[in-house]
Structures are given as C-alpha cells and as structure tokens.
Design an enzyme around this catalytic site. Structure first.
Site, PDB file in Angstrom:
ATOM      1  N   MET A  18       0.766  -1.328   0.020  1.00 59.42           N
ATOM      2  CA  MET A  18      -0.097  -0.105  -0.055  1.00 59.42           C
ATOM      3  C   MET A  18       0.862   1.275  -0.054  1.00 59.42           C
ATOM      4  O   MET A  18       1.785   1.202   0.820  1.00 59.42           O
ATOM      5  CB  MET A  18      -0.963  -0.033   1.052  1.00 59.42           C
ATOM      6  CG  MET A  18      -1.980  -1.013   1.137  1.00 59.42           C
ATOM      7  SD  MET A  18      -3.239  -0.885   2.556  1.00 59.42           S
ATOM      8  CE  MET A  18      -2.261  -1.611   3.802  1.00 59.42           C
ATOM      9  N   CYS A  99      -2.683  -1.985 -10.436  1.00 54.97           N
ATOM     10  CA  CYS A  99      -3.019  -0.486 -10.028  1.00 54.97           C
ATOM     11  C   CYS A  99      -3.619   0.216 -11.108  1.00 54.97           C
ATOM     12  O   CYS A  99      -3.066   0.167 -11.976  1.00 54.97           O
ATOM     13  CB  CYS A  99      -1.989   0.067  -9.495  1.00 54.97           C
ATOM     14  SG  CYS A  99      -2.049   1.837  -8.857  1.00 54.97           S
ATOM     15  N   HIS A 170      -6.607 -10.038  -6.341  1.00 55.59           N
ATOM     16  CA  HIS A 170      -7.643  -8.726  -5.800  1.00 55.59           C
ATOM     17  C   HIS A 170      -8.704  -9.313  -6.478  1.00 55.59           C
ATOM     18  O   HIS A 170      -9.027  -9.252  -7.975  1.00 55.59           O
ATOM     19  CB  HIS A 170      -7.144  -7.618  -6.156  1.00 55.59           C
ATOM     20  CG  HIS A 170      -7.896  -6.501  -5.567  1.00 55.59           C
ATOM     21  ND1 HIS A 170      -7.698  -5.192  -5.365  1.00 55.59           N
ATOM     22  CD2 HIS A 170      -9.209  -6.739  -4.933  1.00 55.59           C
ATOM     23  CE1 HIS A 170      -8.676  -4.442  -4.878  1.00 55.59           C
ATOM     24  NE2 HIS A 170      -9.317  -5.375  -4.453  1.00 55.59           N
ATOM     25  N   GLY A 211      -8.603  -8.776  -0.914  1.00 58.61           N
ATOM     26  CA  GLY A 211      -9.861  -8.025  -1.178  1.00 58.61           C
ATOM     27  C   GLY A 211     -10.852  -7.986  -0.053  1.00 58.61           C
ATOM     28  O   GLY A 211     -11.657  -8.944  -0.121  1.00 58.61           O
TER      29      GLY A 211
HETATM   30  C1  LIG Z   1      -3.917   3.424   0.387  1.00 59.74           C
HETATM   31  C2  LIG Z   1      -3.792   2.432  -0.651  1.00 59.74           C
HETATM   32  C3  LIG Z   1      -2.530   2.125  -1.339  1.00 59.74           C
HETATM   33  C4  LIG Z   1      -2.398   1.091  -2.103  1.00 59.74           C
HETATM   34  N1  LIG Z   1      -1.313   0.833  -2.880  1.00 59.74           N
HETATM   35  C5  LIG Z   1      -0.973  -0.241  -3.738  1.00 59.74           C
HETATM   36  C6  LIG Z   1       0.464  -0.506  -4.111  1.00 59.74           C
HETATM   37  O1  LIG Z   1       1.181   0.387  -3.983  1.00 59.74           O
HETATM   38  N2  LIG Z   1       0.635  -1.732  -4.836  1.00 59.74           N
HETATM   39  C7  LIG Z   1      -0.479  -2.339  -5.106  1.00 59.74           C
HETATM   40  O2  LIG Z   1      -0.399  -3.392  -5.645  1.00 59.74           O
HETATM   41  N3  LIG Z   1      -2.009  -2.332  -4.383  1.00 59.74           N
HETATM   42  C8  LIG Z   1      -2.012  -1.118  -3.453  1.00 59.74           C
HETATM   43  N4  LIG Z   1      -2.975  -1.100  -2.915  1.00 59.74           N
HETATM   44  C9  LIG Z   1      -4.238  -2.161  -3.118  1.00 59.74           C
HETATM   45  C10 LIG Z   1      -4.067  -3.257  -1.906  1.00 59.74           C
HETATM   46  O3  LIG Z   1      -2.738  -3.906  -2.088  1.00 59.74           O
HETATM   47  C11 LIG Z   1      -5.254  -4.085  -1.950  1.00 59.74           C
HETATM   48  O4  LIG Z   1      -4.932  -4.885  -3.005  1.00 59.74           O
HETATM   49  C12 LIG Z   1      -6.504  -3.418  -1.700  1.00 59.74           C
HETATM   50  O5  LIG Z   1      -6.620  -2.256  -0.992  1.00 59.74           O
HETATM   51  C13 LIG Z   1      -7.573  -4.446  -1.551  1.00 59.74           C
HETATM   52  O6  LIG Z   1      -7.391  -5.275  -0.410  1.00 59.74           O
HETATM   53  P1  LIG Z   1      -7.992  -5.000   1.025  1.00 59.74           P
HETATM   54  O7  LIG Z   1      -9.366  -4.872   0.870  1.00 59.74           O
HETATM   55  O8  LIG Z   1      -7.542  -6.016   1.928  1.00 59.74           O
HETATM   56  O9  LIG Z   1      -7.526  -3.454   1.551  1.00 59.74           O
HETATM   57  C14 LIG Z   1      -3.323   0.148  -2.220  1.00 59.74           C
HETATM   58  C15 LIG Z   1      -4.388   0.175  -1.409  1.00 59.74           C
HETATM   59  C16 LIG Z   1      -4.588   1.176  -0.422  1.00 59.74           C
HETATM   60  C17 LIG Z   1      -5.754   1.320   0.248  1.00 59.74           C
END
Ligand SMILES: Cc1cc2nc3c(=O)[nH]c(=O)nc-3n(C[C@H](O)[C@H](O)[C@H](O)COP(=O)(O)O)c2cc1C
Length: 329
Positions: A18, A99, A170, A211
């Site tokens: 993230m 992304c 995801h 996700g």
């Molecule tokens: C603030 C933020 C920054 C993120 N940056 C990245 C990143 O640098 N690379 C990436 O693959 N996913 C990034 N994501 C996506 C997360 O890795 C993840 O796939 C997404 O938040 C869904 O998972 P979760 O529901 O458990 O948060 C980001 C998500 C958030 C909220």
C-alpha cells in the site's frame, strides 16, 4: 503445490502493498505483531530505483520475509531492479499488474498491463532469468470489458507458462476510466468464487486471494480454498488484528500475547534509532494510531498523538504520555 522457494509457508498471510502506508516503519510494526507473515513493500517504480539517488530499498533485517513490489513494463529494467532487490536480500519480487491510477496508467504499467499479457510474461521471464528468489504477480480478475472467466484463466495459464512462482488476485476487476483508484478498491463487485475456481484449475500454482478480508476468521475460511490471504486496509486500520495470526494462521504456539501497550513500547528502541539518524517521530507514530482501534478511549490516544507528533524534537516520551492518557481516561 506451493513453491519450495519459500523457506516457510509465509504466503498463508501477507500484508498488502500500500503506497504511503506499507513503508519500512509500518512493516516493522507488523513484524512485532506477527513473526510468520509475508510483508510487501509499497509499489516502487523501476524509474525510481534506476534513476533516483534515494535509497528506496532500505528495510530492517527484522522484516524478513519481505517482498519488493515493482512497477514497470520494461523487461530489462524490471530484471535490473529485481536483481537490485535480490542483492539487497529481499525474499520475493512482485510485479504490480493491478493498480488503476492515472499516474500508473500514464507510465503504462499496473492494471493497464492486463491488456498485454505477452508483455507481462516477457517481464516475468526476464526477472526469472535474472534472480533465484520467487517472482510473483499481483493482479485483478479483469480489466474493463476483459472480465470473463476465460480471460483470467488464459492470463494465469500464460503466467504459469512463464514460470511465475505465485499469483495474488485482488478478487475484483479494475476500471481504467470513470473510477478513481479508491472507487476501484470498493465499487467493482468482489468475486471470491472465481478465485477459488482458478485455484482448482491451477492446483499446482500458488494462489493468494485479496480484497476486503477483514478478520483472521475470514482469512482462515479462504485458506480452505486458496494457498494464501493478503490483507491491506483492515490491517492498517487495526494492526492489532495480527496479534493472534502466528497461532491462528500458522499454527505456532505463542507463549505470550503482547498487549497493545507492550507493542508500542517495543517500538521505542526502533524509534530512538530512527530519531538518532535525523528522522522524525511522526514518520513512525502515524502508524501506531490504529493500534487502539475499537478500544475504550482509543480516540483520546489518537488525538493526543496527532496533535503533537508533528512538533519539533518529539520523542518516545510523547507516546508514553499518550499511553498514560489512555489509562487516565
Ligand atoms: C492507500 C492504498 C495504497 C495502495 N497501494 C498499492 C500499491 O502500492 N500496490 C498494490 O499492488 N496495491 C496497492 N493497493 C491495493 C492493496 O494492495 C489491496 O489490493 C486493496 O487495498 C484491496 O485489499 P484490502 O481490501 O485488504 O485493502 C493500495 C491500497 C490502498 C488502500
């Protein structure tokens, strides 16, 4: 069967990459809470690694196992950066193919790469030819109109043929236009079943699901169908969720379950070291705000830190005071 390249089954639970969140400080905090899980860095672009003078690869030894996530679309550059990551001791190289942000799209990497599977495979092959640590891909179930089962099945089949070591999915598609990155993380519907089906179809490939997974209970349920669970926002909002993960997810006996306060105090030597190198408290304390989520008076703790940690010469005394406030309330 899961890749033998990993020394432990760390992939059973991982911290999602993230941007601006999973920096070395937050990863260190997660490691205090869970010894076994795999930690992912923020997305780091090949351009930043190759051309910048900043050291984007810095991490603490305690963080292992730790995976470096790369963003890029040039096989030679990615191979070079993967090599830099391996030389610095990273345990895995991960390619971001999910992304959807405009900035990333303009650089023609991230989710936009889902439209060019052959290029993704060239990138994976170039990295695999260069490093001996696992090379993995984090992607989504589809992109724009390319969102049926055949599409993602074909995508993974090609990745497997390119010798990818693991795929993290995801469990929703990405929209390249009409949705902000934030909306792209919530609006496209989740399809966990599709990820489970892919694991059935590619039983020899290590597949992790990601996700909106919000608890260890949910993670354990997913592990009945896939090899690994990746969690992001839930862990940032409430890192203390991880305190039972070594036992619940990895089956390790825990002699002592640290309290939230013990975790904050365990950070002190790390913080002192950061301060002694000219760093500021807020770089680390911002990651400690979620530790008391859902705890009575946690709000007062967060407020006290947020109102003071940006000031000059702040040290661990501020955190100690915040813990006292928590008691006083
Ligand atoms: C603030 C933020 C920054 C993120 N940056 C990245 C990143 O640098 N690379 C990436 O693959 N996913 C990034 N994501 C996506 C997360 O890795 C993840 O796939 C997404 O938040 C869904 O998972 P979760 O529901 O458990 O948060 C980001 C998500 C958030 C909220």
């Amino acid at each position: 069967m899961p890749s033998i390249l990993y020394k432990t089954p760390c992939y059973r639970l991982s911290l999602a990459p993230m941007l601006d969140i999973t920096d070395k400080h937050f990863r260190y905090l997660c490691r205090l809470l869970c010894k076994e899980m795999l930690l992912y860095t923020e997305l780091t672009t090949t351009g930043a690694l190759i051309f910048s003078k900043n050291d984007y690869l810095e991490y603490s030894e305690e963080e292992h196992p730790v995976a470096l996530q790369l963003g890029g679309n040039n096989p030679l550059d990615l191979a070079k950066c993967a090599q830099m990551g391996e030389a610095r001791g990273y345990d895995e190289i991960n390619l971001n193919v999910g992304c959807p942000s405009d900035r990333v799209q303009n650089g023609s990497f991230g989710a936009v790469l889902m439209r060019d599977i052959n290029l993704v495979c060239d990138c994976v092959k170039a990295m695999k030819d260069t490093v001996s640590i696992p090379v993995t891909v984090k992607t989504r179930l589809g992109v724009d109109e390319l969102n049926d089962y055949d599409f993602i099945h074909d995508f993974i089949e090609k990745l497997v043929n390119a010798n990818v070591d693991a795929v993290i999915l995801h469990a929703r598609q990405a929209f390249l236009t009409g949705m902000s990155p934030r909306e792209n993380r919530d609006k496209p519907p989740l399809n966990y079943e599709r990820v489970y089906q892919l694991k059935k179809d590619f039983s020899d490939t290590l597949i992790s699901i990601n996700g909106n997974i919000n608890s260890l209970e949910e993670a354990k349920n997913h592990l009945n169908y896939v090899d690994g669970v990746m969690m992001g926002r839930a862990l940032y909002q409430n890192p203390y969720l991880l305190v039972h993960a070594d036992k619940e997810i990895f089956g390790k006996e825990q002699e002592h379950v640290p309290t939230r306060k013990e975790i904050v105090r365990k950070m002190y030597p790390y913080i002192e070291k950061h301060l002694s190198k000219g760093g500021q408290l807020k770089h680390i304390s911002r990651h400690l705000l979620g530790l008391f989520a859902g705890v009575p008076n946690g709000r007062a703790y967060r407020q006290y830190i947020s109102q003071n940690h940006y000031k000059e010469n702040m040290g661990v005394e501020l955190l100690e005071k915040a813990l006292t406030i928590l008691e006083d309330c």
